[in-house]
Scaffold this motif. Structure first.
Motif, PDB file in Angstrom:
ATOM      1  N   SER A  18       0.716  -1.032   0.040  1.00 38.01           N
ATOM      2  CA  SER A  18      -0.084  -0.003   0.076  1.00 38.01           C
ATOM      3  C   SER A  18       0.877   1.295  -0.186  1.00 38.01           C
ATOM      4  O   SER A  18       2.324   1.293   0.283  1.00 38.01           O
ATOM      5  N   ASP A  19       0.252   2.455  -0.119  1.00 36.76           N
ATOM      6  CA  ASP A  19       1.308   3.525  -0.318  1.00 36.76           C
ATOM      7  C   ASP A  19       1.245   4.130   1.158  1.00 36.76           C
ATOM      8  O   ASP A  19       0.627   5.195   1.614  1.00 36.76           O
ATOM      9  N   ASN A  20       2.036   3.658   1.859  1.00 38.60           N
ATOM     10  CA  ASN A  20       2.588   3.913   3.198  1.00 38.60           C
ATOM     11  C   ASN A  20       3.005   5.426   3.449  1.00 38.60           C
ATOM     12  O   ASN A  20       2.831   6.250   4.201  1.00 38.60           O
ATOM     13  N   ARG A  21       3.904   5.892   2.195  1.00 43.51           N
ATOM     14  CA  ARG A  21       4.240   7.073   2.298  1.00 43.51           C
ATOM     15  C   ARG A  21       3.391   8.269   2.358  1.00 43.51           C
ATOM     16  O   ARG A  21       3.213   9.284   3.077  1.00 43.51           O
ATOM     17  N   ARG A  22       2.344   7.998   1.174  1.00 40.97           N
ATOM     18  CA  ARG A  22       1.336   9.238   1.552  1.00 40.97           C
ATOM     19  C   ARG A  22       0.204   9.141   2.555  1.00 40.97           C
ATOM     20  O   ARG A  22       0.068  10.074   3.055  1.00 40.97           O
ATOM     21  N   GLY A  23      -0.158   7.654   3.028  1.00 41.85           N
ATOM     22  CA  GLY A  23      -0.732   7.861   4.336  1.00 41.85           C
ATOM     23  C   GLY A  23      -0.045   8.404   5.591  1.00 41.85           C
ATOM     24  O   GLY A  23      -0.679   9.208   6.423  1.00 41.85           O
ATOM     25  N   ALA A  24       1.240   8.068   5.704  1.00 45.22           N
ATOM     26  CA  ALA A  24       2.089   8.747   6.693  1.00 45.22           C
ATOM     27  C   ALA A  24       2.222  10.272   6.587  1.00 45.22           C
ATOM     28  O   ALA A  24       1.990  11.144   7.603  1.00 45.22           O
ATOM     29  N   ARG A  25       2.274  10.878   5.291  1.00 46.86           N
ATOM     30  CA  ARG A  25       2.177  12.328   5.004  1.00 46.86           C
ATOM     31  C   ARG A  25       0.931  13.127   5.461  1.00 46.86           C
ATOM     32  O   ARG A  25       1.115  13.842   5.936  1.00 46.86           O
ATOM     33  N   GLU A  26      -0.265  12.220   4.841  1.00 45.04           N
ATOM     34  CA  GLU A  26      -1.335  12.908   5.331  1.00 45.04           C
ATOM     35  C   GLU A  26      -1.842  12.917   6.617  1.00 45.04           C
ATOM     36  O   GLU A  26      -2.213  13.940   7.338  1.00 45.04           O
ATOM     37  N   SER A  66      15.187  -1.243   9.495  1.00 42.04           N
ATOM     38  CA  SER A  66      15.631  -2.028   8.187  1.00 42.04           C
ATOM     39  C   SER A  66      14.506  -2.258   7.244  1.00 42.04           C
ATOM     40  O   SER A  66      14.666  -2.462   6.246  1.00 42.04           O
ATOM     41  N   LEU A  67      12.988  -2.046   7.948  1.00 40.96           N
ATOM     42  CA  LEU A  67      11.818  -2.448   6.887  1.00 40.96           C
ATOM     43  C   LEU A  67      11.482  -1.258   6.034  1.00 40.96           C
ATOM     44  O   LEU A  67      11.665  -0.195   6.375  1.00 40.96           O
ATOM     45  N   TRP A  68      11.127  -1.727   4.715  1.00 39.95           N
ATOM     46  CA  TRP A  68      10.659  -0.723   3.909  1.00 39.95           C
ATOM     47  C   TRP A  68       9.516   0.061   4.434  1.00 39.95           C
ATOM     48  O   TRP A  68       9.285   1.263   4.113  1.00 39.95           O
ATOM     49  N   THR A  69       8.605  -0.615   5.109  1.00 40.54           N
ATOM     50  CA  THR A  69       7.364   0.150   5.698  1.00 40.54           C
ATOM     51  C   THR A  69       7.868   1.221   6.428  1.00 40.54           C
ATOM     52  O   THR A  69       7.022   2.331   6.387  1.00 40.54           O
ATOM     53  N   THR A  70       8.636   1.061   7.292  1.00 38.19           N
ATOM     54  CA  THR A  70       9.171   1.795   8.278  1.00 38.19           C
ATOM     55  C   THR A  70       9.721   3.102   7.519  1.00 38.19           C
ATOM     56  O   THR A  70       9.562   4.187   8.114  1.00 38.19           O
ATOM     57  N   GLN A  71      10.521   2.721   6.458  1.00 38.12           N
ATOM     58  CA  GLN A  71      11.060   4.026   5.816  1.00 38.12           C
ATOM     59  C   GLN A  71      10.290   4.600   5.090  1.00 38.12           C
ATOM     60  O   GLN A  71      10.361   6.083   5.155  1.00 38.12           O
ATOM     61  N   GLN A  72       9.254   4.056   4.335  1.00 37.89           N
ATOM     62  CA  GLN A  72       8.351   4.782   3.640  1.00 37.89           C
ATOM     63  C   GLN A  72       7.500   5.770   4.765  1.00 37.89           C
ATOM     64  O   GLN A  72       7.318   6.824   4.369  1.00 37.89           O
ATOM     65  N   LEU A 131       8.462   6.846   7.781  1.00 35.68           N
ATOM     66  CA  LEU A 131       9.094   7.941   8.029  1.00 35.68           C
ATOM     67  C   LEU A 131       9.372   8.865   7.233  1.00 35.68           C
ATOM     68  O   LEU A 131       9.407  10.432   7.557  1.00 35.68           O
ATOM     69  N   SER A 132       9.638   8.694   5.910  1.00 37.58           N
ATOM     70  CA  SER A 132       9.715   9.805   4.725  1.00 37.58           C
ATOM     71  C   SER A 132       8.543  10.549   4.680  1.00 37.58           C
ATOM     72  O   SER A 132       8.425  11.760   4.550  1.00 37.58           O
ATOM     73  N   GLY A 133       7.223   9.981   4.770  1.00 38.37           N
ATOM     74  CA  GLY A 133       6.050  10.685   4.654  1.00 38.37           C
ATOM     75  C   GLY A 133       6.004  11.573   5.990  1.00 38.37           C
ATOM     76  O   GLY A 133       5.404  12.722   5.741  1.00 38.37           O
ATOM     77  N   TYR A 134       6.155  11.143   7.213  1.00 30.77           N
ATOM     78  CA  TYR A 134       6.190  12.069   8.212  1.00 30.77           C
ATOM     79  C   TYR A 134       7.012  13.381   7.875  1.00 30.77           C
ATOM     80  O   TYR A 134       6.678  14.610   8.503  1.00 30.77           O
ATOM     81  N   ARG A 135       8.460  13.100   7.715  1.00 26.98           N
ATOM     82  CA  ARG A 135       9.164  14.237   7.381  1.00 26.98           C
ATOM     83  C   ARG A 135       8.858  14.915   6.218  1.00 26.98           C
ATOM     84  O   ARG A 135       9.231  16.129   6.427  1.00 26.98           O
ATOM     85  N   GLU A 136       8.223  14.716   5.297  1.00 23.37           N
ATOM     86  CA  GLU A 136       7.656  15.558   4.187  1.00 23.37           C
ATOM     87  C   GLU A 136       6.726  16.398   4.705  1.00 23.37           C
ATOM     88  O   GLU A 136       6.614  17.445   4.380  1.00 23.37           O
ATOM     89  N   GLY A 146       7.072  23.916   7.808  1.00 30.27           N
ATOM     90  CA  GLY A 146       8.237  24.858   8.152  1.00 30.27           C
ATOM     91  C   GLY A 146       8.872  24.492   9.045  1.00 30.27           C
ATOM     92  O   GLY A 146       9.543  25.202   9.677  1.00 30.27           O
ATOM     93  N   LEU A 147       8.858  23.191   9.522  1.00 30.11           N
ATOM     94  CA  LEU A 147       9.557  22.593  10.846  1.00 30.11           C
ATOM     95  C   LEU A 147      11.028  21.962  10.307  1.00 30.11           C
ATOM     96  O   LEU A 147      10.872  21.450   9.039  1.00 30.11           O
ATOM     97  N   ASN A 148      11.735  21.768  10.958  1.00 30.33           N
ATOM     98  CA  ASN A 148      13.129  21.030  10.386  1.00 30.33           C
ATOM     99  C   ASN A 148      12.802  19.490  10.940  1.00 30.33           C
ATOM    100  O   ASN A 148      12.684  19.262  11.916  1.00 30.33           O
ATOM    101  N   PRO A 149      12.753  18.534   9.700  1.00 32.60           N
ATOM    102  CA  PRO A 149      12.559  17.283  10.201  1.00 32.60           C
ATOM    103  C   PRO A 149      13.590  16.583  10.920  1.00 32.60           C
ATOM    104  O   PRO A 149      13.340  15.628  11.719  1.00 32.60           O
ATOM    105  N   ASP A 150      14.976  17.152  10.762  1.00 29.09           N
ATOM    106  CA  ASP A 150      15.980  16.360  11.509  1.00 29.09           C
ATOM    107  C   ASP A 150      16.098  16.796  12.967  1.00 29.09           C
ATOM    108  O   ASP A 150      16.589  16.207  13.627  1.00 29.09           O
ATOM    109  N   GLY A 151      15.018  17.810  13.390  1.00 23.82           N
ATOM    110  CA  GLY A 151      15.071  18.158  14.615  1.00 23.82           C
ATOM    111  C   GLY A 151      13.980  17.303  15.363  1.00 23.82           C
ATOM    112  O   GLY A 151      13.897  17.617  16.657  1.00 23.82           O
ATOM    113  N   VAL A 152      13.122  16.599  14.770  1.00 30.07           N
ATOM    114  CA  VAL A 152      12.177  15.697  15.360  1.00 30.07           C
ATOM    115  C   VAL A 152      12.828  14.372  15.935  1.00 30.07           C
ATOM    116  O   VAL A 152      13.342  13.733  14.911  1.00 30.07           O
ATOM    117  N   PRO A 153      12.725  13.841  17.066  1.00 31.71           N
ATOM    118  CA  PRO A 153      13.448  12.830  17.369  1.00 31.71           C
ATOM    119  C   PRO A 153      12.699  11.490  16.962  1.00 31.71           C
ATOM    120  O   PRO A 153      11.550  11.481  16.684  1.00 31.71           O
TER     121      PRO A 153
END
Length: 334
Positions: free
Chosen positions: A156-164, A185-191, A193-198, A204-211
């Protein structure tokens, strides 16, 4: 079998007689066939033979463990398609037993499986399943596995779901966030995480500053990491936690209840998967719905196509996710 016949210089029927011990063959020809089998490393396609004989196919289904309702829904989807095709599902949960690798190996050696649907619980396939990919069709579901790019996968579209869902949280006014992620190490985790950071960057926040707290998708992991994220001075405490699956979000809610932290007035919490019982919690969990049952159905359908020799064909696009807005998100109170 055609390759064996060509290499041995005999007819296809002779190869069949030798392999199935179903007819008289001169010893010299039998020796040539067996030598060709050895040289070519030939193994009979049990799936095709079973389908040709119209026997009931046995489908292996491997899931990491059985406590997650998401896997139960996926199993239902696979079982429905297999049952409709007159087959049986052999369910394996290797992480639930100490000898899971050995168990899968015995299943493989028994040659009773015509194909397998596999949900990866780790970055690499178990050695017995690596062997299975050389002998019959394998379809991945929910996760890609690095190094096995040729295996078809239904995801499924993990990245989009996390971003929304992260946008929902930032749109509510949250600026002090923390992420409780799955296994790194899992693909779903990275997808996810990428959606959250986007979404965090878009706010307007710094993704690297989010623990980021790395978990394992289990409920106890959520409890422990929720405690770690919230056991900081009040000024540093996040006002919202983005949990990469529902079980970890439930663990966070349990910790908050034990620590006297009110959700959502003091802390907003979101999950991912929309397993059935999270809509019954207090507060009801805001989360991302994955079409688990549909994923299982599509994976099993694709597997039957491969078993019938139809080829992989055109894989479906990423299956859509849906945000389920409930009661666990509110504007921050500080």
């Amino acid at each position: 079998m055609k390759d064996v016949a060509r290499h041995a210089g005999v007819s296809l029927s002779t190869v069949s007689y030798v392999l199935n011990d179903s007819g008289p063959v001169a010893e010299s020809r039998r020796a040539r066939v067996l030598d060709a089998v050895r040289v070519l490393n030939y193994a009979p396609n049990e799936a095709a033979r079973g389908l040709k004989k119209r026997s009931s196919p046995n489908i292996g289904l491997v899931v990491p463990e059985l406590s997650n309702q998401f896997f139960a829904l996926l199993v239902e989807g696979v079982e429905q398609v297999v049952s409709d095709n007159g087959g049986l599902v052999v369910l394996c949960a290797p992480e639930a037993t100490s000898d899971g690798e050995s168990f899968n190996g015995r299943l493989l050696r028994s040659q009773r499986l015509n194909g397998i649907v596999y949900l990866a619980g780790s970055r690499t396939l178990a050695s017995s399943l690596v062997e299975l990919t050389r002998q019959g069709p394998v379809v991945l579901v929910d996760e890609f596995v690095p190094g096995f790019d040729d295996l078809p996968a239904i995801v499924s579209d993990n990245r989009r779901g996390a971003r929304e869902i992260a946008q929902l949280v930032t749109n509510a006014g949250h600026r002090n966030l923390a992420i409780i992620a799955g296994p790194e190490s899992l693909w779903t985790t990275q997808q996810r995480l990428s959606g959250y950071r986007e979404a965090i960057a878009a706010a307007g926040l710094n993704p690297d500053g989010v623990p980021v707290y790395w978990g394992n998708y289990r409920q106890q992991s959520g409890w422990e990491l929720g405690k770690a994220a919230l056991s900081v001075p009040m000024k540093q405490r996040p006002t919202a936690l983005l949990c990469a699956n529902d079980l970890m979000a439930v663990g966070v809610l349990e910790y908050c209840r034990s620590a006297g932290i009110a959700v959502p007035s003091e802390l907003s919490v979101v999950g991912f998967d929309d397993i059935p019982f999270v809509s019954l919690l207090t507060p009801r969990l805001t989360t991302v719905r994955q079409p688990a049952r549909d994923m299982g159905q599509q994976a099993a359908t694709l597997l039957f196509e491969l078993m019938a020799g139809d080829g992989a064909g055109q894989l479906p696009p990423l299956l859509p996710t849906e945000m389920m807005v409930r009661d666990s998100v509110a504007p921050p109170n500080r």
